[in-house]
Scaffold this active site. Structure first.
Site, PDB file in Angstrom:
ATOM      1  N   SER A   1       0.475 -39.939 -27.282  1.00 51.00           N
ATOM      2  CA  SER A   1      -0.035 -39.998 -25.922  1.00 51.00           C
ATOM      3  C   SER A   1       1.029 -40.265 -24.864  1.00 51.00           C
ATOM      4  CB  SER A   1      -1.127 -41.068 -25.823  1.00 51.00           C
ATOM      5  OG  SER A   1      -0.615 -42.350 -26.165  1.00 51.00           O
TER       6      SER A   1
ATOM      7  N   LYS B   1       4.774 -45.953 -18.944  1.00 49.62           N
ATOM      8  CA  LYS B   1       3.536 -45.223 -19.199  1.00 49.62           C
ATOM      9  C   LYS B   1       2.397 -45.832 -18.373  1.00 49.62           C
ATOM     10  CE  LYS B   1       0.942 -43.851 -23.403  1.00 49.62           C
ATOM     11  NZ  LYS B   1       0.964 -44.016 -24.875  1.00 49.62           N
TER      12      LYS B   1
ATOM     13  N   SER C   1       2.220 -42.103 -31.069  1.00 53.92           N
ATOM     14  CA  SER C   1       2.219 -41.839 -29.636  1.00 53.92           C
ATOM     15  C   SER C   1       3.564 -41.995 -28.958  1.00 53.92           C
ATOM     16  CB  SER C   1       1.185 -42.726 -28.936  1.00 53.92           C
ATOM     17  OG  SER C   1      -0.116 -42.250 -29.165  1.00 53.92           O
TER      18      SER C   1
END
Length: 450
Positions: A116, A36, A140
């Site tokens: 996210s 990420k 997330s």
């Protein structure tokens, strides 16, 4: 570093950056992994999706990346995310960042990939990589894994280092694997787990970690008592509830004893208010500390206040939503402020000792289960098809492990089954999810990969 070429456009909303790379020997030799874009790598910028960090390339690997590389993994790029991990605004758009654009759900491009860790989950779902690393503060990892039909694991906070990861909350943040199978997630977790002197939360990690793949047992559901969190199940869509009942039938057939838990923990309804106070106070403190560790010639925004000013002056940042949460965080008074101290103490007690721990001990169960969330909602802000139900809050606030495994489909969209346990119960939770996965085989790839 190499940015993606224009010919790579179909993946530009999934991958933010792609490097030149080499591989080496180890447990993960040659395994392609995306991380990420809030996790630092020495060979790519780390932006958290924000234009304010577009040149943030301090030339260091986060310990989680170091462990992956030493095991032979190939870090093939950075995955797009919800900007600032969905903590800038109450109206933030899951999977959108000013750097990476909008990541889309591969089962229906008009529906959210959640966030996210949107790019991490979508990349695994479409087969771009077998494993990606996401981060979670509250939902997330588990939400995007669920709505994109893959496995997501949020470890016990303190099992995996957070050093050189753009932070929200030192109480709740953790990195974790997203994969197509629980076995793959367990293999990667074994590599990335461990103590880090720079992250005090991980002091016990070396003593607590095990070989998570070796601990998997396809027969682990036999005789296992699982507690159904009925006090949240009613919040899900009708279709998700029906799929959950089908999952319960499969669990019983595998030998599990299903225990109905109808009453929520004390103070359950107060958790949201306490949590947001904790996140706002810790965001200001932790993000300021992170920014101070970056290169000032690359990152002129040195504080949260500087970021707020940057966003106000940058139309590309503010065209879709504002920064109400940044403003609220900036107004907090620090980690000694009584309102923060009280909120953290109350929220942790209510979610952990008086929440998950008490639910498990009172009902004599080894794990709690529920649908992870309902189907992905649409990207249309005017649509009333909003997100329905979430299993993430208790485990997020307590810092306990939470696994989601594909459970079925809600009107054609994937949904997951959550397994939640006590602190350091990571191996057991992975094993229970593995046993369910091996019995049901519910995952179906999205249409574009078939």
């Amino acid at each position: 570093m190499n940015m993606l070429r224009e010919t790579d456009a179909p993946y530009r909303s999934v991958i933010a950056w792609a490097p030149r790379f080499v591989t080496g020997p180890g447990e993960l030799s040659g395994l392609s992994v995306l991380v990420k874009d809030n996790i630092e790598t020495a060979d790519m910028p780390t932006t958290a999706g924000s234009l304010a960090l577009i040149n943030n390339a301090p030339g260091r690997d986060a310990p989680v990346v170091t462990r992956l590389r030493e095991a032979g993994a190939v870090i093939v790029g950075k995955a797009n995310l919800s900007e600032w991990a969905n903590i800038r605004s109450t109206n933030s758009i899951s999977g959108w960042s000013a750097v990476g654009g909008q990541t889309r759900n591969p089962y229906d491009a008009e529906r959210t990939p959640c966030g996210s860790s949107a790019g991490s989950a979508v990349a695994v779902a479409i087969g771009l990589v077998p494993v990606a690393i996401g981060t979670e503060t509250d939902g997330s990892i588990t939400c995007p894994a669920s709505v994109n039909g893959v496995v997501g694991f949020k470890p016990t906070v303190g099992l995996v280092s957070r050093t050189h990861i753009v932070p929200i909350s030192h109480s709740q943040d953790t990195a974790g694997p997203i994969a197509t199978t629980v076995e793959d997630a367990a293999i990667v977790l074994t590599v990335i787990a461990g103590s880090d002197p720079a992250d005090p939360a991980t002091a016990e990690a070396d003593a607590r970690k095990v070989d998570y793949r070796a601990a998997l047992d396809a027969g682990s559901l036999r005789g296992a008592r699982l507690g159904v969190m009925r006090f949240i199940v009613g919040n899900y869509s009708t279709e998700a509830q029906a799929e959950f009942e089908r999952a319960l039938t499969a669990l019983r057939a595998a030998g599990a004893d299903i225990v109905e838990i109808t009453e929520p923990p004390a103070d359950f309804r107060a958790l949201g208010g306490w949590e947001i106070q904790v996140l706002m106070s810790e965001l200001k403190h932790d993000l300021n500390a992170y920014l101070a560790s970056t290169n000032p010639t690359q990152v002129p925004t040195r504080t949260l206040a500087d970021l707020i000013a940057f966003n106000e002056a940058e139309p590309r940042e503010m065209e879709l939503f504002g920064q109400e949460l940044f403003l609220r965080a900036e107004a907090t008074g620090g980690l000694e402020e009584p309102v923060y101290v009280e909120a953290r103490e109350r929220s942790f007690r209510a979610a952990g000792p008086e929440g998950i721990d008490r639910l498990m001990s009172t009902n004599n169960v080894v794990a709690l289960i529920a649908p992870t969330t309902s189907r992905a909602w649409t990207n249309d802000r005017e649509d009333d098809d909003d997100g329905q139900g979430s299993a993430s809050r208790l485990a997020a606030i307590a810092g306990y492990p939470h696994l989601t495994v594909p459970m079925g489909f809600d009107r054609g969209m994937p949904i997951g089954l959550s397994f939640i346990g006590g602190k350091w119960d990571d191996a057991r939770i992975l094993s229970l999810g593995h046993a369910y996965e091996q019995r049901t085989r519910e995952r179906r790839p999205p249409p574009l990969t078939q």
